[in-house]
Design an enzyme around this catalytic site. Structure first.
Site, short mmCIF file in Angstrom:
data_model
loop_
_atom_site.label_atom_id
_atom_site.label_comp_id
_atom_site.label_asym_id
_atom_site.label_seq_id
_atom_site.Cartn_x
_atom_site.Cartn_y
_atom_site.Cartn_z
N GLU A 95 18.09 -10.78 -39.70
CA GLU A 95 17.34 -9.58 -39.37
C GLU A 95 15.99 -9.52 -40.07
OE1 GLU A 95 20.90 -6.61 -38.05
OE2 GLU A 95 20.20 -6.42 -40.09
N CYS A 108 9.39 -7.18 -43.29
CA CYS A 108 10.41 -7.60 -44.24
C CYS A 108 11.22 -8.69 -43.55
CB CYS A 108 11.28 -6.40 -44.59
SG CYS A 108 12.71 -6.81 -45.60
N CYS A 115 24.09 -14.81 -47.86
CA CYS A 115 23.63 -15.03 -49.23
C CYS A 115 24.79 -15.54 -50.05
CB CYS A 115 23.09 -13.72 -49.83
SG CYS A 115 22.31 -13.95 -51.45
N CYS A 119 25.87 -9.75 -55.24
CA CYS A 119 25.51 -8.49 -55.87
C CYS A 119 26.39 -7.39 -55.26
CB CYS A 119 24.03 -8.20 -55.66
SG CYS A 119 22.99 -9.55 -56.25
N CYS A 122 25.16 -4.84 -52.40
CA CYS A 122 24.34 -5.33 -51.28
C CYS A 122 25.19 -5.74 -50.08
CB CYS A 122 23.53 -6.52 -51.78
SG CYS A 122 22.59 -7.34 -50.47
N GLY A 166 19.29 -12.84 -47.85
CA GLY A 166 19.23 -14.11 -48.58
C GLY A 166 18.41 -14.08 -49.85
N GLU A 167 18.60 -15.12 -50.65
CA GLU A 167 17.89 -15.25 -51.93
C GLU A 167 16.78 -16.31 -51.74
OE1 GLU A 167 17.47 -13.97 -55.06
OE2 GLU A 167 16.05 -15.62 -55.08
N SER A 198 10.92 -11.43 -53.34
CA SER A 198 11.86 -10.72 -54.21
C SER A 198 13.01 -11.63 -54.58
CB SER A 198 12.39 -9.49 -53.47
OG SER A 198 13.39 -8.85 -54.22
N SER A 221 14.75 -8.18 -58.77
CA SER A 221 15.81 -7.18 -58.61
C SER A 221 16.48 -7.04 -59.96
CB SER A 221 16.84 -7.66 -57.58
OG SER A 221 16.24 -7.75 -56.32
N LEU A 222 16.07 -6.02 -60.68
CA LEU A 222 16.55 -5.89 -62.06
C LEU A 222 17.81 -5.01 -62.11
CD1 LEU A 222 15.65 -6.75 -64.94
CD2 LEU A 222 14.58 -4.50 -65.12
N HIS A 223 17.64 -3.76 -61.78
CA HIS A 223 18.73 -2.78 -61.63
C HIS A 223 19.46 -2.41 -62.92
CE1 HIS A 223 17.67 -3.46 -57.58
NE2 HIS A 223 18.40 -4.53 -57.38
N ASN A 297 20.61 2.72 -50.44
CA ASN A 297 21.14 2.94 -49.10
C ASN A 297 22.62 2.63 -49.13
OD1 ASN A 297 18.51 3.30 -47.75
ND2 ASN A 297 18.24 1.23 -48.54
N CYS A 340 16.45 -1.68 -47.04
CA CYS A 340 16.73 -2.77 -47.99
C CYS A 340 18.22 -2.96 -48.21
CB CYS A 340 16.21 -2.42 -49.38
SG CYS A 340 14.49 -2.51 -49.57
#
Ligand code: SAH
Ligand code: SF4
Length: 348
Positions: A95, A108, A115, A119, A122, A166-167, A198, A221-223, A297, A340
């Protein structure tokens, strides 16, 4: 020649095309025309290459093929966001999203089918990784979103973010090759400062990006700004710890001079306390950076909830008081699962 033996035309080298043109008694300038069709006019079929003779197009089609991405399904959100489900030549779905705001038109895009990282928050992380996308499949997503942008908004894309499925740093070569064509004056000619990759924080590849002195932006992507919490949300943190991550980012900054963006989703009672904010402030002091607080989300079967307004306000105030450059990124395209981390190619 059966179709399996054919090569994707966008994998063909200049040398091999020159030799072929020569063998076919074609003029050398045809090479330039083919290049323009592929990278400046984003042709995804030989038929599109109308200034080449029919004979040359047929000769090319005998030896090469397009493994182009096609549009399978498009959905538009009430806020204008457009989500596109793309189909790959081998039948997989990925997508991409087109996000219009007052001053930007952002694409995007995805870098892998699924992936391999998991995480916890996600949607893509719940899928298996099927394969990396080829550089031309990443390029096709941008080209198609650009065409949709022109059709729907009469505007060109202003920004590209590698924040779909994906990464990106686990598909390093293809991601870099796609950016090369997107930024090349003989390609889409977009400024690298308009591109953001990212990553969940793959330190080895962050160092490689630094060594290559890349000119695009890097978002992490810290979080969470402490190892225990981050590892719980993002298993990649077990092997790429915060210390290693910061070291690699320090190296990246020193080599490129580009400030880092930290992405931080605020989860209720998970990473939204004053101690969490204080840890984040400390981390931000290490390297020139800014923080994007991302609105979560909701994803099915995830044990985390998005933080409420009150804790969001407190968190922002604390960061601002400590002179952290912070912005809130509100969710877009929520009604069509286009936000996202929601890109998981549901069959809708
Ligand atoms: N793999 C890369 C890029 C894709 S994810 C990475 O992890 O950075 C793009 C961004 O969306 C990341 O910051 C990710 O943490 C965030 N994200 C994932 N799931 C989300 C969700 N449900 N709501 C909001 N952001 C999410
Ligand atoms: Fe993969 Fe990024 Fe999702 Fe983590 S947040 S599972 S790295 S796509």
């Amino acid at each position: 020649m059966n179709s399996k033996a054919k090569k994707e035309i966008r994998e063909a080298t200049t040398e091999e095309l020159s030799v072929l043109l020569n063998d076919l008694n074609e003029k050398p300038f045809r090479l330039q025309q083919i290049h323009e069709w592929l990278w400046m006019k984003w042709a995804r079929s030989f038929d599109a290459m109308t200034n080449l003779s029919k004979n040359l197009r047929e000769e090319l089609a005998l030896r090469y093929e397009f493994r182009a991405i096609t549009v399978d399904h498009t959905q538009q959100s009430s806020d204008g966001t457009i989500k596109v489900r793309f189909k790959t030549f081998d039948g997989h779905f990925i997508e991409g999203v087109l996000i219009p705001t007052t001053d930007r038109l952002t694409a995007c895009i995805s870098s892998q089918i699924g992936c391999s990282l998991t995480c916890r928050f996600c949607a893509t992380g719940k899928m298996k990784r099927v394969r990396n996308l080829f550089h031309y499949e990443i390029f096709d997503q941008v080209a198609i979103l650009q065409e949709i942008a022109e059709k729907n908004f009469s505007k060109r894309l202003s920004n590209i973010v590698y924040m779909g499925m994906g990464e990106p740093l686990l598909n390093y070569n293809n991601v870099l090759r796609s950016i090369d064509k997107i930024t090349s004056p003989k390609g889409m000619a977009m400024s690298p400062s308009r591109i953001t990759v990212s990553t969940s924080g793959i330190t080895k590849q962050i160092r490689e990006l630094a060594d290559e002195k890349v000119k695009f932006n890097l978002a992490i992507s810290l979080h969470a700004a402490d190892n225990a919490k981050r590892s719980k949300m993002m298993p990649i943190n077990d092997t790429n710890t915060l210390e290693e991550l910061i070291d690699s980012l320090d190296y990246f900054y020193k080599k490129t001079g580009t400030a880092i963006t930290y992405e931080y989703i605020l989860f209720q009672d998970v990473n939204d306390s004053e101690t969490d904010a204080a840890n984040l402030v400390k981390l931000c002091r290490r390297i020139p950076s800014k923080v994007n607080l991302i609105e979560y989300n909701t994803v099915e079967d995830v044990p985390y909830q998005k933080a409420g307004h009150e804790s969001l306000d407190k968190f922002i105030t604390y960061l601002q008081k400590n002179r952290v450059n912070v912005r809130v990124r509100r969710s877009r395209g929520k009604d069509i699962d286009a936000a996202c981390g929601q890109l998981a190619n549901k069959n809708n």
